[in-house]
Design a protein around this motif. Structure first.
Motif, PDB file in Angstrom:
ATOM      1  N   ARG A  42       0.815  -1.534   0.342  1.00  0.00           N
ATOM      2  CA  ARG A  42       0.145  -0.010   0.470  1.00  0.00           C
ATOM      3  C   ARG A  42       0.709   1.458  -0.539  1.00  0.00           C
ATOM      4  N   VAL A 251      -4.174   1.324   8.461  1.00  0.00           N
ATOM      5  CA  VAL A 251      -4.853   2.871   8.104  1.00  0.00           C
ATOM      6  C   VAL A 251      -4.021   3.695   8.608  1.00  0.00           C
ATOM      7  N   ASP A 255      -2.927   7.546   3.621  1.00  0.00           N
ATOM      8  CA  ASP A 255      -4.496   7.365   3.058  1.00  0.00           C
ATOM      9  C   ASP A 255      -5.838   8.154   3.885  1.00  0.00           C
TER      10      ASP A 255
END
Length: 548
Positions: A42, A251, A255
């Motif tokens: 990510r 998270v 983000d």
């Protein structure tokens, strides 16, 4: 000719291909930023996302305005002299915080930190508003004492009896509850788990961002219970790169899911939002001056349909808190339900009248605009995370809650269980800096150590009363009332500004520039509050267009 066309077509295709690749690749290195072949499972987003508007908030586009009194000054009290300031864009509550909103906070505290548990016995009482503020030695107000906070008839009325300290704690609680719900909506945590947590498993936005595995008390069934979390975890396990950090399955700030903190507005923000210059602005100049949050020089409406109606809830004269019943009254004798009067140009209700409102600033008679004219605020106290030698964070436990004893004798928790322990910044952060040199800046350039009188040796410009309250070894409260006859002021580093007129104030106080102060630990029947939130990213939500 055909060869030239072919070359041009190839270039066009390559250009389109480059643009397509640009969406997932770095402009700095050309490396892919997302996907399993990127730097991590990510990576950073390559397109900026606008900040969403949090619950209850209205967007306020920042700008330049005259901060301070621009209208009548009959008292001539050398207070809030006009000066030009610039405020960044931010968000503010559409209305004042209501009884119902505050009761949600109280109910959550009582459920998660039950007063029957010895570890938590002081948490819930610390947040309860002081309903005795309604009492008057020569008035019959017991109905408000007993009913104003909790009776459903007053649910949409602004909460009062709340001190500045209590308002700040509510704002912190609100931040975590909003972000906790956003996290669940993004399917990172177990559905509805937030409704079942206890004092050992509370959520803190700051803790989640810095030490996510220790959020919710480290309860994996909550932290790893969301479908999206499980999908990212599997993607990391299958990644051919195999270089993912454990934090990549949680998270992160990059983000853009979490909102900035709910907080009290600064005085400059509050006044800027109340004045709402948009209605009198022509290009980049003002057409006249505004005395109230609405246009015009009067407190009654000039509109055809509402002509003569009062535009705010305030005391109209001696013994006149609303007008003659049934005719041309303001509709309230004490506070009124929020949003009963027309909003200002920013869409904010009750920025004059109803209740006055706490703001973040420490009070001083003057504004030091020579030093700063951007996002002005007095009251900064900087802190940092406490970290152990192994760089791990110290998390507040149920058995390690620290309380401050206020001069009134009330105990207020410094932090709640589940939060990262905060300590003042020290020389490690301030060494060789030019922008700040200490943790506590409340009296910066105003009688502090650096600017004290060399002739008299005074350490402070203000010698306000120093009331004390301590708890002895037996748990008994020892109060000390300052009876000194040499005190010359009520101003200290612990008095806060409140703005706007209230239901018991005369018209003079409706001017947004007016300001008063009260110790941060005291409460009244006419002061409430509303929250604000900083805007991150662009100044405006819309692109500017030419007016011609």
């Amino acid at each position: 000719m055909q060869r030239i066309f072919t070359i041009a077509l190839v270039v066009l295709i390559a250009s389109c291909s480059g643009n397509q690749d640009y969406k997932t690749s770095s402009r700095a290195t050309g490396w892919k930023m997302i996907g399993r072949n990127g730097g991590s499972a990510r990576g950073y987003k390559n397109q900026s996302n606008e900040q969403i508007t949090g619950p209850g908030l209205v967007f306020i586009e920042g700008g330049t305005f005259t901060f301070g009194r621009v209208q009548d000054d009959p008292i001539k009290d050398w207070n809030n002299i006009p000066n030009q300031q610039h405020v960044m864009s931010f968000y503010m509550d559409e209305t004042e915080v209501t009884n119902l909103m505050y009761l949600e906070y109280l109910d959550w505290l009582k459920r998660v930190f039950p007063p029957s548990d010895s570890n938590y016995k002081n948490i819930y009482p610390s947040a309860v508003p002081d309903t005795l503020v309604w009492r008057n030695s020569l008035g019959f107000n017991e109905t408000m004492v007993e009913n104003y906070l909790r009776h459903p008839a007053f649910a949409e009325y602004p909460v009062v009896g709340v001190s500045w300290v209590q308002a700040v704690n509510f704002s912190k609680w609100r931040t975590d509850r909003v972000n906790e719900k956003l996290l669940e909506e993004e399917n990172f945590t177990a559905k509805n788990a937030r409704l079942q947590v206890n004092g050992y498993e509370t959520f803190s936005t700051d803790t989640y961002l810095k030490a996510p595995t220790r959020t919710y008390g480290g309860n994996d069934s909550i932290l790893q219970g969301g479908s999206r979390y499980k999908g990212i975890q599997k993607l990391m396990e299958d990644s051919t790169a195999g270089r993912g950090d454990i934090r990549d399955i949680y998270v992160q700030r990059k983000d853009g899911i979490f909102l900035p903190d709910y907080r009290l507005p600064t005085e400059a923000e509050w006044e800027y939002a109340a004045v709402s210059l948009g209605g009198i602005r022509e290009y980049n100049s003002e057409r006249g001056r505004k005395k109230y949050p609405w246009q015009g020089q009067y407190t009654r409406s000039g509109e055809r349909k509402t002509r003569g109606d009062q535009l705010a809830n305030f005391k109209q004269g001696s013994g006149d808190y609303g007008g003659i019943a049934g005719w041309s009254e303001d509709g309230a004798d004490i506070t009124a339900p929020v949003a009963q009067y027309a909003p200002n140009d920013f869409g904010l209700y009750d920025m004059a009248g109803n209740v006055a409102e706490w703001v973040a600033d420490v009070y001083r008679p003057t504004v030091n605009d020579d030093y700063n004219d951007f996002n002005y605020h007095r009251g900064n106290v900087y802190s940092k995370d406490y970290r152990h030698p192994d760089r791990s964070f110290e998390i507040i436990k149920s058995t390690s809650i620290l309380y401050d004893t206020l001069p009134t004798g009330n105990l207020i928790p410094r932090q709640f269980p589940g939060e990262v322990l905060q300590i003042p910044v020290d020389e490690q952060e301030t060494y060789l800096r030019t922008n700040f040199s200490t943790a506590d800046n409340r009296n910066f350039l105003d009688g502090d150590e650096a600017s004290k009188s060399r002739k008299t040796g005074d350490k402070s410009m203000y010698n306000s009363p120093q009331h004390t309250a301590t708890v002895d070894s037996t748990g008994a409260m020892q109060r000390g009332y300052d009876k000194s006859s040499s005190r010359t002021t009520l101003i200290s580093d612990n008095v806060r500004v409140y703005k706007g007129g209230s239901w018991q104030d005369r018209e003079y106080w409706l001017d947004p520039a007016q300001r008063r102060f009260l110790p941060e630990y005291m409460a009244t029947s006419f002061i409430g509050f509303r929250c604000a939130m900083s805007r991150v990213g662009s100044k405006s939500k819309t692109k500017k267009r030419s007016r011609n």
